[in-house]
Write an enzyme that holds these catalytic residues in place. Structure first.
Site, PDB file in Angstrom:
ATOM      1  N   ASP A 264     -11.185  -7.369  -0.318  1.00 58.01           N
ATOM      2  CA  ASP A 264     -10.292  -7.573   0.831  1.00 58.01           C
ATOM      3  C   ASP A 264     -10.737  -8.781   1.648  1.00 58.01           C
ATOM      4  OD1 ASP A 264      -8.611  -7.370   2.992  1.00 58.01           O
ATOM      5  OD2 ASP A 264      -9.029  -5.265   3.405  1.00 58.01           O
ATOM      6  N   HIS A 366       1.501  -5.747  -2.499  1.00 58.18           N
ATOM      7  CA  HIS A 366       0.970  -6.164  -1.200  1.00 58.18           C
ATOM      8  C   HIS A 366       0.591  -7.639  -1.192  1.00 58.18           C
ATOM      9  CE1 HIS A 366      -0.985  -5.597   2.694  1.00 58.18           C
ATOM     10  NE2 HIS A 366      -2.036  -6.254   2.222  1.00 58.18           N
TER      11      HIS A 366
END
Length: 458
Positions: A264, A366
């Site tokens: 991330d 995403h």
């Protein structure tokens, strides 16, 4: 959580770029301080500075650009024999500079985010006095020194451990201090999003403080000092505690993982990019909110922080197969590489189709929806913390991400990206936005200044 852009690994972020764009020039950086032996902790007989030995460098305080630090860090030293601290303990981030600390530094192992409201009757004068006290305390603690007679001694044995303390103002602060005319338009409330489940008690606030360090006790020590100095002027509205992977836990610097196990932060803008400053920091004139009049010049060198508490529905997420998780994100879980191939830093091929004729990276993945090229170039510098607050009333883990995103203008950074995610992100069923805040974080203080002085005393 994962907004794609041209890729570079985290060790090409400020951690490996001591001279990264936006950091103080050598002439702006703090010089060596008084010898450690000249300052004693009241009642303790020893200062934290006296414990900051650095092997092979006793008797000199110098500036180094460490491979483990993204901004200038001090190699803290002692003029008398002492036990040398590890690299983690001795790393120091300057308090003064063009930008406040806690924005460009690598993500720290421990964090505390706290919002305060001014007490009834407190106004501009009390706020100025509080920011003056807070700045003095932050400067001492970030240098590895005790705060004075009221120091708790919690961090007595530790060095600065890359401690940063960052201060910001919420929209409500300006009305409470009679400064409504100085409130930037960039600080207008964030729009409502359909997926929001916000708790007003854990959102917004007059003042916001972000504390980060690579040692949990150092971070807690700073938290207690900030809370104690607020007494009589402001009260805690909410507090959130977070963590990240500790420095040195991996064989080499790498992009962190969130609690879903996903890499991330791959798409963060990098200081090496020519438009980095324009995306993250307010320009010298104070930004668009100044209207060309200089009314918001106090924000020059500052940034706007969007803070969101995002709960991850981990029980539901972990029921998905690995392949399904990767389809939701659009990246491989093992190494963060796009499903279209390559490595983490490879640009995803959003046009590539599979044998079935469908896009390899799904339309609602995403990583596709959040990519800057899918949002008019909108980007922000994300510097989050994970959190875990035990088991919630629903019997599931109360865990997720304390999302912190930095940008020059949230209307052109966070808002357009979140609007698009709100309309059809495959990740949405597995997360819940539970708290939100937006804060104006002024530029770093010059020597002799406190944070916010250009606003409160102009």
């Amino acid at each position: 959580m994962q907004h794609d852009r041209r890729r570079e690994r985290e060790n090409d972020h400020p951690r490996a770029q001591g001279a990264a764009k936006g950091l103080p020039e050598p002439s702006e950086r703090p010089t060596a301080e008084a010898r450690p032996g000249q300052e004693q902790a009241s009642g303790a007989g020893v200062s934290r500075r006296r414990l900051l030995g650095s092997a092979g460098a006793a008797g000199a305080a110098g500036l180094v650009l460490g491979g483990a630090g993204g901004a200038a860090v001090h190699a803290a030293t002692a003029s008398e024999p002492g036990t040398a601290l590890s690299t983690v303990g001795s790393s120091r981030v300057p308090f003064h500079g063009r930008h406040q600390a806690g924005i460009l530094q690598p993500m720290q192992a421990r964090g505390h985010l706290v919002a305060f409201d001014l007490v009834p009757g407190a106004g501009r004068r009390e706020a100025a006095a509080l920011l003056r006290r807070w700045s003095a305390v932050a400067e001492r603690l970030m240098a590895g020194r005790p705060v004075g007679g009221g120091d708790t001694g919690v961090a007595l044995d530790a060095g600065p451990s890359s401690l940063t303390v960052t201060f910001g103002f919420g929209a409500s602060f300006f009305g409470r201090t009679g400064l409504t005319g100085r409130r930037p338009v960039e600080l207008e409330p964030l729009p409502a999003f359909s997926a929001d489940r916000l708790d007003a008690r854990r959102s917004n606030g007059d003042l916001w403080v972000q504390i980060g360090a690579d040692d949990a006790l150092v971070a807690f020590h700073a938290l207690r000092a900030v809370q104690k100095e607020a007494a009589g002027a402001a009260k805690v509205r909410w507090q959130m505690n977070g963590f990240n992977r500790a420095p040195g836990a991996t064989a080499q610097p790498m992009t962190t993982r969130n609690l879903m196990g996903q890499v991330d932060g791959t798409g963060n803008p990098k200081p090496s990019e020519p438009d980095f400053d324009a995306r993250v920091f307010v320009p010298a004139g104070g930004g668009r909110g100044g209207g060309g009049s200089g009314a918001q010049a106090w924000m020059a060198g500052g940034s706007y922080a969007v803070v969101r508490r995002i709960r991850m529905l981990l029980d539901d997420w972990e029921k998905l197969s690995l392949a399904k998780q990767e389809q939701v994100i659009g990246r491989r879980k093992a190494d963060g590489a796009p499903l279209t191939g390559g490595t983490e830093t490879t640009e995803p091929d959003l046009e590539k189709a599979g044998a079935d004729g469908r896009p390899v990276i799904a339309a609602d993945a995403h990583s596709r929806i959040s990519a800057p090229e899918q949002n008019g170039g909108a980007a922000m510098l994300r510097r989050p913390f994970s959190y875990h607050d035990g088991i919630g009333p629903d019997g599931e883990p109360d865990a997720g991400l304390i999302f912190v995103a930095w940008q020059a203008d949230p209307r052109r950074g966070f808002v357009p990206v979140q609007r698009k995610l709100d309309r059809g992100d495959a990740l949405s069923p597995f997360i819940r936005h539970e708290a939100s805040g937006l804060y104006a974080v002024p530029g770093g203080p010059a020597e002799g200044e406190y944070v916010g002085q250009r606003l409160l005393e102009s």
